[in-house]
Design an enzyme around this catalytic site. Sequence first.
Site, PDB file in Angstrom:
ATOM      1  N   GLN B 112       0.785  -1.219  -0.106  1.00  0.00           N
ATOM      2  CA  GLN B 112      -0.023  -0.091  -0.064  1.00  0.00           C
ATOM      3  C   GLN B 112       0.853   1.431  -0.100  1.00  0.00           C
ATOM      4  O   GLN B 112       0.477   2.265   0.405  1.00  0.00           O
ATOM      5  CB  GLN B 112      -1.032  -0.002   1.155  1.00  0.00           C
ATOM      6  CG  GLN B 112      -2.058  -1.128   1.040  1.00  0.00           C
ATOM      7  CD  GLN B 112      -3.375  -1.010   1.763  1.00  0.00           C
ATOM      8  OE1 GLN B 112      -3.236  -0.316   3.023  1.00  0.00           O
ATOM      9  NE2 GLN B 112      -4.531  -1.370   1.746  1.00  0.00           N
ATOM     10  N   LYS B 161       3.761   6.080   8.855  1.00  0.00           N
ATOM     11  CA  LYS B 161       2.957   5.456  10.290  1.00  0.00           C
ATOM     12  C   LYS B 161       3.881   5.635  11.406  1.00  0.00           C
ATOM     13  O   LYS B 161       3.392   5.678  12.510  1.00  0.00           O
ATOM     14  CB  LYS B 161       3.068   3.729   9.678  1.00  0.00           C
ATOM     15  CG  LYS B 161       2.216   3.067  10.977  1.00  0.00           C
ATOM     16  CD  LYS B 161       1.854   1.625  10.465  1.00  0.00           C
ATOM     17  CE  LYS B 161       0.797   1.078  11.421  1.00  0.00           C
ATOM     18  NZ  LYS B 161       0.665  -0.296  10.921  1.00  0.00           N
TER      19      LYS B 161
END
Lengths: 181, 582
Positions: B112, B161
């Site tokens: 992703q 992240k």
Amino acid sequence: MSVASSHNQPNYHILSVLVQNRPGVLARVASLFARRGYNIFSLAVAPTEDDALSRITIVVDVDSAPVEQVVKQLFKLIEVVKISELDPRRSVERELLLATIRVTSENRGQVVELTNIFEGKILAVGVEAITVSLDGNPDKLDDFEDLLRGYGIVELQRTGRVALPKLEREARLRAVKGKAV
Amino acid sequence: MKMTGAQALIKALEMENTEVIFGLPGGCILPAYDPLLDSSIRHILVRHEQGAGHMAEGYAHVTGRPGVALVTSGPAATNMVTPLCDAYMDSIPMVCITGQVPTTAIGTDAFQECDTVGITRSVTKHNELVMSAQDLPMAIRQAFHIATTGRPGPTLIDVPKDCLTNTMEWYWPSDAEVAESLPGYRPTTKGHPRMIKEAAKLILESERPILYVGGGILKARAAEALKELAELTQIHVVTTLMARGAFPDSHPLCLGMPGMHGNATAVTAMQKADLLVALGARFDDRITGKVSGFAPEAKIIHVDIDPAEQGKVRRPDVPIVGDCRLVIEELVKAIKDLLNGGATQADTGLWKSRVSGWREQFPLSYEMSEPGEALKPQFCLEALRDSAPEDTILVSGVGQHQMWSSQYWKFENPYSWVNSGGLGTMGFSIPAAIGAKVGRPDATVWAVDGDGCFQMTAQELVTASVERIPIKVAILNNSYLGMVRQWQEMFYEERYSEVYLSPEVPDFVKWAEAMGCVGIRVDSPEEVQPAIDKANGIDDRPVVVDFRVAASEKVFPMVPAGATNDDLLLPPTQMARKEFLR
């Protein structure tokens, strides 16, 4: 890089663009030109005396878009701090050329002589090739390149021009006001 | 105070007075969704990220505050490209936050991963990849600042992240620190006094003036100022597709919408004017028609906050860079000064009588259906309009239904019209209507959609049902991609290529019911009013009304692409008297 000679009506403009020195700024400038269909003759980027800023010198093809639109669109990039439009007739321009030329024992001397006439440098000499450098006004580099072509160019690389306003007469540096949004 | 990047992100959104986030979680953005549980910010869980983007736009359209969308990396980010581009074209303030793979994985083609800032660079006003948790508050602050000031637009912050999970020391940058961090960003808001004076003079000298009003008036919250200017000078106003509602349609000076499907009076008045005062408008091709033949005798005063719009299409005689509200207020003052100093306004009497002649001769018109014939879409819109509660917000998709909505609705208030103008995004209306209803829960929100548009984003009605956002949807269903059909009929010798959608599949009523909405089907004129009354009476869930309308109906007037505005095609019943448009 062949832009028309700068004697009368140049078909190019030099934009000296001061940008924040941050990742991706060059990509933004390049993608703006691609997206709006503006042609670039050459582009050179380097840090300035201030660590926080870089200077991008762009030679724009004014046949592809009115320079006023190019400047205004560039200004819309958040990281563009200042744009100076340099009139080619009132600025000093410099560029560097590196070339490796195919030579024989017969004509090597001619290439060396030519390089000396242009006040260039011999960087390396081999049996069948010679590498030279020349810095100076882009027009002079154009002439040198044309003459070298007759001998056979193995590789040639030019840096694209950098420019500053001329000091002697009144430097016509036009700082464009009215920062875009 | 130490906290995680995720906590800092949510806290920063709270500090920016975010009341609602439209989003959908996924791998890389997961850490941000945890502190969201403890936040006062409402989150609306969409069914497709494109929906989140258009909802944020709809919210921003009606509130003037930036819409916020929160999605994950990769496919979520690419699904956001259309709404970002839509918001960029229509200058909608919007802040989008995308997750990104951890900084250590960037560039490895990780799961992703995509180059979000690269992909969205040309469809955002600004975007930024954050590389450290410590940078988050400043990045968010900048994103809101840039999205809402100057010419508004979408911004995007891409957050890896690990920047969400790492710890940082909380801070909140001051206005001065934000300004200092953006040395190249200084929007001009105050117009140049000399230019404003010049403009005032031109306005008083003009015998055939028109105020050409665009979406910028709404962005600048300048509707009041505009009214003062129009009434002071008694100059007629045209409101572009993006500016419908900026000036009340019921006002005697309002001529309505100009452009490709504008009414004959608005189009012709611009074309014959000797002065166009462009206020927050950008001379779009849908307005000008063939540029070289546009308003050939008009001088141009162009007020726009974006200097790049000055001279982009048409060279202005008086360019004024600045905020529309501030400039118009100054302009009103300058005109009053001139009048008080003994100046007089040129006689516009002859012009006014020409304009009212056109209005009389060329009203919007369509032929009512004979008994037994298919329902007319314009008839449905008129019925919707006449039964709409006061303060109704109208949202549309893109195509014929959008043009009829803009033509036949009577817009009385600013921020009562939401549509996709610049990009022309089919499927805009349902998510945008949901966003509008979230922003203005007190108002009735009607989405007018085509059957083609509806099938692009209908799944967001599930969001609306589950989140209890009771919007109303009117599908003008002609079983065609209607605008494309119209072009094929008129310009491709009726060779219909890939424009026919099935009249039987899907069953829109069943589909609506499956999504938790009330579904109503309307086939004949007698059923129109009862269906609308029923829909207006439902306030606990979304309603979908499937109006089965005539497929052959075309939008008129029309300026064919590439033609000048003099070559306007009128409805067939008016073509015979076209010579009066002089």
